[in-house]
Design an enzyme around this catalytic site. Sequence first.
Site, PDB file in Angstrom:
ATOM      1  N   GLY A   1      14.161   5.855   1.087  1.00 27.96           N
ATOM      2  CA  GLY A   1      14.027   5.218   2.396  1.00 27.96           C
ATOM      3  C   GLY A   1      12.594   5.001   2.838  1.00 27.96           C
ATOM      4  N   SER A   2      11.603   5.518   2.055  1.00 26.79           N
ATOM      5  CA  SER A   2      10.213   5.291   2.460  1.00 26.79           C
ATOM      6  C   SER A   2       9.822   3.861   2.110  1.00 26.79           C
ATOM      7  CB  SER A   2       9.285   6.277   1.760  1.00 26.79           C
ATOM      8  OG  SER A   2       9.276   6.029   0.376  1.00 26.79           O
ATOM      9  N   ARG A   3       8.778   3.356   2.781  1.00 26.85           N
ATOM     10  CA  ARG A   3       8.429   1.954   2.594  1.00 26.85           C
ATOM     11  C   ARG A   3       7.313   1.818   1.555  1.00 26.85           C
ATOM     12  NH1 ARG A   3       5.420  -2.503   4.995  1.00 26.85           N
ATOM     13  NH2 ARG A   3       6.734  -4.360   4.765  1.00 26.85           N
ATOM     14  N   VAL A   4       7.719   1.427   0.350  1.00 28.06           N
ATOM     15  CA  VAL A   4       6.801   1.360  -0.788  1.00 28.06           C
ATOM     16  C   VAL A   4       5.592   0.485  -0.486  1.00 28.06           C
ATOM     17  CG1 VAL A   4       6.608   0.571  -3.168  1.00 28.06           C
ATOM     18  CG2 VAL A   4       8.604   1.852  -2.442  1.00 28.06           C
ATOM     19  N   GLU A   5       5.801  -0.674   0.136  1.00 27.79           N
ATOM     20  CA  GLU A   5       4.683  -1.584   0.373  1.00 27.79           C
ATOM     21  C   GLU A   5       3.602  -0.964   1.256  1.00 27.79           C
ATOM     22  OE1 GLU A   5       3.768  -4.222  -1.068  1.00 27.79           O
ATOM     23  OE2 GLU A   5       5.564  -4.393  -2.295  1.00 27.79           O
TER      24      GLU A   5
ATOM     25  N   HIS B   1     -11.405   5.070   3.393  1.00 28.52           N
ATOM     26  CA  HIS B   1     -10.030   5.502   3.637  1.00 28.52           C
ATOM     27  C   HIS B   1     -10.041   6.432   4.842  1.00 28.52           C
ATOM     28  CE1 HIS B   1      -7.316   9.087   2.980  1.00 28.52           C
ATOM     29  NE2 HIS B   1      -6.439   8.124   3.164  1.00 28.52           N
TER      30      HIS B   1
END
Lengths: 333, 333
Positions: free
Chosen positions: A291-295, A137
């Site tokens: 509004g954040s992008r879960v994916e 990571h």
Amino acid sequence: MSSYSIMPAPQDKTHLPIRQQMEALIRRKQAEITKGLESLDTVKFHADSWTRGNDGGGGTSMVIANGSTFEKGGVNVSVVYGNLTPTAVLAMKDDHKNLKLPKDPKTGLPVPDGVKFFACGLSMVIHPKNPHAPTTHLNYRYFETWNPDGTPQSWWFGGGADLTPFYLYEEDAKHFHELHKKALDKHDKTLYPKYKKWCDEYFYIAHRKETRGIGGIFFDDFDDRDPQEILKICEDCFDAFLPSYLPIIEKRKDMPYTEEEKQWQLIRRGRYVEFNLIYDRGTQFGLRTPGSRVESILMSLPEHASWLYNHHPAPGSREAKLLEVTTNPREWA
Amino acid sequence: MSSYSIMPAPQDKTHLPIRQQMEALIRRKQAEITKGLESLDTVKFHADSWTRGNDGGGGTSMVIANGSTFEKGGVNVSVVYGNLTPTAVLAMKDDHKNLKLPKDPKTGLPVPDGVKFFACGLSMVIHPKNPHAPTTHLNYRYFETWNPDGTPQSWWFGGGADLTPFYLYEEDAKHFHELHKKALDKHDKTLYPKYKKWCDEYFYIAHRKETRGIGGIFFDDFDDRDPQEILKICEDCFDAFLPSYLPIIEKRKDMPYTEEEKQWQLIRRGRYVEFNLIYDRGTQFGLRTPGSRVESILMSLPEHASWLYNHHPAPGSREAKLLEVTTNPREWA
């Protein structure tokens, strides 16, 4: 010009604004890292760009799946800006000493708009197929905030890189740590010991009483020197990544393995999921931010994970040897 | 006699203390439910008893794994008691209106010992193998607190049962809901509509904008009628479970399925993991409570779960049909 460029930036006049330099750096590194990883696989990354809809900014996720070497991985760049609600500011304040919730001078109450922000970063998680090859990571990010009147308020860098092996190869752990130490030592010999320790503390699965992996480096709220110098530190850490990881993968990716070793990898991936969903501040904050992008946030999760009831490796086994270093973090460099 | 029996209980003198009746009920139901489930499988549950070490109480986990019908499941009874720290009281206060942090009458400050508590409950999660057979979860629990001086402070019941199918069979959803509605209607026709809604709201994966499954019933902080009556409501709900679930499993367990259907099941199990690790209050609270038994808490996780990047079922597919009812909960009874 995007809308955030009207806001002032906290650095000297002889350079481009830090946020533009950081954005250029992460885009360059996204291309370099994906190319480097692809060199060890039969499949390529594919790009998936997204925007934040009504909010400002967007990003590009580079995704790899079902490779001969990499089971699943993503290298995600995001550049976002807009307003941080008072609730979000309160949630972040503890970790960022210079971030404050501005008050209305007349009423003394927190202003309902909160603060304006700009954030950009690269985050990456790579899950190799072979249980002898470690997951890794990496994340480097830059954050700026402004008061509602447009005056700069705070800025900081954060990030790091760490390794999560399923079987312990001491030479791999040493190699990964040594190269990151070298990158930091160039700037300041006090940084690596501090960031190595911070990494062990951050990637800690409290309910299991063990670290997620064998660590690496981690820092946050880094703002106590010239931002131009911190940017260079991030760049040097970025540069350390491919040489620290690719040789390990090259050595491990084609090692023969058993069903039992694969099973152990899946159980450890379950622990990875536990850390990311329960403790990781970025994941928690992201999933709770409208509004954040879960994916893109959950791109970090492995393709497969497994949970067995009350599973403990046999004493003296190679599986138990890994747990020795995740329950008692060791010095590797 | 265990040490908690010296504490007074909040009910009339004509019955055994509620906590003893509830403990007897959950132990009886653990035996009944495991026996009922075993009747549809080739393997048996095995018992694993545990104690809380320095803290009071313990429990018995009944675990099933690698069956022909059930991939993984647990039916766990726990009976625990001791002190709730002020931090724990503060964390729980919002959900339990009568739970209070007592103050020292002299200093006016919260007493450092917090409150004494007793809690017992049965919690169960069953993950069948066949993707056409739904996962189910059930939990009924009873909680009591006392002030440091030994006077009773608060008590409540909580619980419910819900269904998580991977493919939607409307008749299954109706059957499960109807039997639970019938159990509640016997006592009060206003309960089912309230608890059905509460269930949809509680088992909501906010970042996915969908419910975990097709719901069932859920209630908490139930203390506004005679505890003897609430105990009976819990018993009737318990009694509704096997008749509501076994016929579904009997119908679905041997249905033929494809690799793709199994894959979809694993993706949905990933969502199950997301809910349990990110949102479930019991899991969150348990994992953060020193001395709690992690293996029993995480028994709820499936043996296998999977995450694919940005996976969306094809419009009109059977997979998409399930998402219709998890994004827009329907009335089933």
